[in-house]
Design a protein around this motif. Sequence first.
Motif, PDB file in Angstrom:
ATOM      1  N   LYS A  52       6.749  -0.310   0.847  1.00 47.72           N
ATOM      2  CA  LYS A  52       7.907  -1.204   0.729  1.00 47.72           C
ATOM      3  C   LYS A  52       9.134  -0.473   0.194  1.00 47.72           C
ATOM      4  O   LYS A  52      10.257  -0.919   0.390  1.00 47.72           O
ATOM      5  CB  LYS A  52       7.570  -2.417  -0.127  1.00 47.72           C
ATOM      6  N   ASN A  53       8.936   0.674  -0.485  1.00 44.67           N
ATOM      7  CA  ASN A  53      10.080   1.425  -1.029  1.00 44.67           C
ATOM      8  C   ASN A  53      10.640   2.459  -0.054  1.00 44.67           C
ATOM      9  O   ASN A  53      11.582   3.153  -0.383  1.00 44.67           O
ATOM     10  CB  ASN A  53       9.672   2.128  -2.320  1.00 44.67           C
ATOM     11  N   LEU A  54      10.034   2.582   1.119  1.00 47.42           N
ATOM     12  CA  LEU A  54      10.509   3.586   2.074  1.00 47.42           C
ATOM     13  C   LEU A  54      11.716   3.068   2.855  1.00 47.42           C
ATOM     14  O   LEU A  54      11.901   1.858   2.999  1.00 47.42           O
ATOM     15  CB  LEU A  54       9.399   3.939   3.073  1.00 47.42           C
ATOM     16  N   SER A  55      12.509   4.012   3.370  1.00 47.26           N
ATOM     17  CA  SER A  55      13.644   3.618   4.198  1.00 47.26           C
ATOM     18  C   SER A  55      13.144   3.219   5.580  1.00 47.26           C
ATOM     19  O   SER A  55      12.009   3.514   5.952  1.00 47.26           O
ATOM     20  CB  SER A  55      14.625   4.773   4.320  1.00 47.26           C
ATOM     21  N   LYS A  56      14.030   2.581   6.343  1.00 50.38           N
ATOM     22  CA  LYS A  56      13.670   2.104   7.689  1.00 50.38           C
ATOM     23  C   LYS A  56      13.129   3.248   8.554  1.00 50.38           C
ATOM     24  O   LYS A  56      12.130   3.096   9.258  1.00 50.38           O
ATOM     25  CB  LYS A  56      14.923   1.496   8.320  1.00 50.38           C
ATOM     26  N   GLY A  57      13.784   4.396   8.482  1.00 45.61           N
ATOM     27  CA  GLY A  57      13.366   5.545   9.293  1.00 45.61           C
ATOM     28  C   GLY A  57      11.954   5.991   8.958  1.00 45.61           C
ATOM     29  O   GLY A  57      11.162   6.289   9.848  1.00 45.61           O
ATOM     30  N   TYR A  58      11.651   6.011   7.658  1.00 43.72           N
ATOM     31  CA  TYR A  58      10.309   6.439   7.268  1.00 43.72           C
ATOM     32  C   TYR A  58       9.260   5.398   7.635  1.00 43.72           C
ATOM     33  O   TYR A  58       8.147   5.733   8.028  1.00 43.72           O
ATOM     34  CB  TYR A  58      10.260   6.751   5.772  1.00 43.72           C
ATOM     35  N   LYS A  59       9.652   4.121   7.515  1.00 45.23           N
ATOM     36  CA  LYS A  59       8.702   3.075   7.914  1.00 45.23           C
ATOM     37  C   LYS A  59       8.347   3.233   9.386  1.00 45.23           C
ATOM     38  O   LYS A  59       7.187   3.121   9.777  1.00 45.23           O
ATOM     39  CB  LYS A  59       9.308   1.689   7.672  1.00 45.23           C
ATOM     40  N   GLN A  60       9.393   3.536  10.175  1.00 42.16           N
ATOM     41  CA  GLN A  60       9.179   3.727  11.608  1.00 42.16           C
ATOM     42  C   GLN A  60       8.200   4.889  11.846  1.00 42.16           C
ATOM     43  O   GLN A  60       7.307   4.805  12.678  1.00 42.16           O
ATOM     44  CB  GLN A  60      10.536   4.034  12.261  1.00 42.16           C
ATOM     45  N   MET A 106       0.840  -1.194   0.000  1.00 39.06           N
ATOM     46  CA  MET A 106       0.000   0.000   0.000  1.00 39.06           C
ATOM     47  C   MET A 106       0.878   1.249   0.000  1.00 39.06           C
ATOM     48  O   MET A 106       2.019   1.217   0.436  1.00 39.06           O
ATOM     49  CB  MET A 106      -0.861   0.034   1.264  1.00 39.06           C
ATOM     50  N   THR A 107       0.306   2.366  -0.462  1.00 41.38           N
ATOM     51  CA  THR A 107       1.017   3.624  -0.305  1.00 41.38           C
ATOM     52  C   THR A 107       0.745   4.145   1.105  1.00 41.38           C
ATOM     53  O   THR A 107      -0.160   3.670   1.790  1.00 41.38           O
ATOM     54  CB  THR A 107       0.543   4.677  -1.312  1.00 41.38           C
TER      55      THR A 107
END
Lengths: 315, 287
Positions: A131-139, A89-90
């Motif tokens: 799924k394309n975001l960095s770890k920091g953004y996922k957090q 998902m976005t």
Amino acid sequence: MIQVIDVTKRYGQHVAVDHVNFTVEQGEILGFLGPNGAGKTTTMNIITGYISATEGSVKVDGYDILEEPEEVKKRIGYMPEFPPLYMDMTVQEYLDFVSDIKKLDRATKKRSMEKIMDLVKIGHVRKRLIKNLSKGYKQRVGLAQALIGAPPVLILDEPTVGLDPKQIIEIRSLIKELGKEHTIILSSHILPEVSAVCGRVIIINKGKIVASDTPENLSKRLSGTGRLSLRVAGPEKQVLKLVRELEGVKNAEVQGVKEPGTVDILVEAEKDIDIRRPLFYALSRAEYPILYLRSVDLTLEEIFLQVTTEEREVS
Amino acid sequence: MLAVFKRELKAYFASPTGYIFMGFFLLICGIFFAFSNLLTASPEYISVLSSITFVFLIVVPVLTMRLMSEESRQKTDQLLLTSPLSVTSIVLGKYFAAVAVFLITVLITCLYPVILSFFGTIAVWEIVGGYIGFFLLGAAFISIGLFISSLTDNQVIAAVVTFGALLFIWVLDWIIQGIPTDKISGIVFACALAVGAAALVYFTTRNIFVSATIAIIGLGIIAGIYFTNQYFFDGFIVRTLEWFSLLKRYENFMMGILSLSPIVYYITFSAVFLFLTVRVIEKRRWS
């Protein structure tokens, strides 16, 4: 606001959480400190109703998690250790979905969405696939998810794990900011993090609460060891001899030579004696200048060792 | 429930799963339609519906393997289970999403009888009845797949086990023919069921007293039935297995008979498996 009463969780023979009791007042930021496998996540999962306790009960705002789970879950925003994100998902779709399952009406959803995106600074990635975001953004998306619906209680499981130092500072100040409006429980295995953010700290080890205090009191209790690391310009043997003969020094050992002509020494003082001044004068009198001197923080392991032995002495 | 439903439906078409399911289903359906209707110039469409049911064995696992297993693998079940949604509405949302993808595919195949109707007379109501049966059969298979998906967090295992379960149902009618129908085997089977139920209770609750009581009551009932009506056990195994025979009831639809009982049967069958799915998820949170 949150009452955890005698909660125990057993997996077969293994006891993950052992008769844990604590309460969190409204507006408090409570830090949950413990090594990996201490039962932090399990306790949080029980409070949020993801798993149920073997014994004991949890009340949030007066509602019991077993009797009125929906009322409790409405009041809690949970950010698990691994943010529960749907990779296909976005960011925008995902947050819309979360608002839907939290049963927000259209108007509230629109109003709160922009505010939350601004707060955690994810507005500019809203159209990107998670799924394309960095770890920091996922957090951050994970944190945004917890904030949706403005729940009075926030439960954050290791919110800064895997972030770079700049992001850690950002998230910490964000949590402090959130603490003005929310009751927060956050877990961590880093002591400075907890003392920077929390008003009260609970230390948990092997499923049991071993200490519960304000960070100030806790560090006072823990500063008793007085360990210093210093670099002195001078010959190794003489310097070491001088330091060892000093009154109040329990132990001193050489850590190595990092700069030619100097020596690094780790000094351990007797309890409740400040040896920094005598150390300085003694070395300067002998004309061995101190290049640096700093106190050594306790590692988490040592904290537990100390707290657990202290508790035993008290009881 | 609606939110979960919408998300699942989107997820089917955000990944290849939905397209693989629809593509494969329509391909097989098209081949059978071409061979049994177009090339032979026959208006007998219902035979297509009865011969393509084997395609469920392959496509239903594709449709259902992800549903619950992926949630627990990605830990997104934490989001769903700590939200104010009930487990039932989560399970129903997922089930209806899978059924909706299936329904859309089935509706596309409705074009075939429409094409036929341009060139000859077709038995409209027979085909409508056939489609109802076809849809209900698929929906029942999907409920089995959803249940199996909730047991594991590995998609591949979910797919393979679902395939195995459907295959078992497939050959069930054939197995039933070879099963003994005498009294003794019926009684042994009934006793095995009672002991099995007691064992299951023991392994879930670890309470020897309750499970022993269940075993004793079960055996008591069997003895009671034996002394009052011993013919009850003639063909008991066959009758029990026939409860699970989804295909036997499907034959009615294919013969153009539309009666209430198989419809109720299919809906009940799906409901039982959805209930079991809910129980499995609830249970995991307790253990």
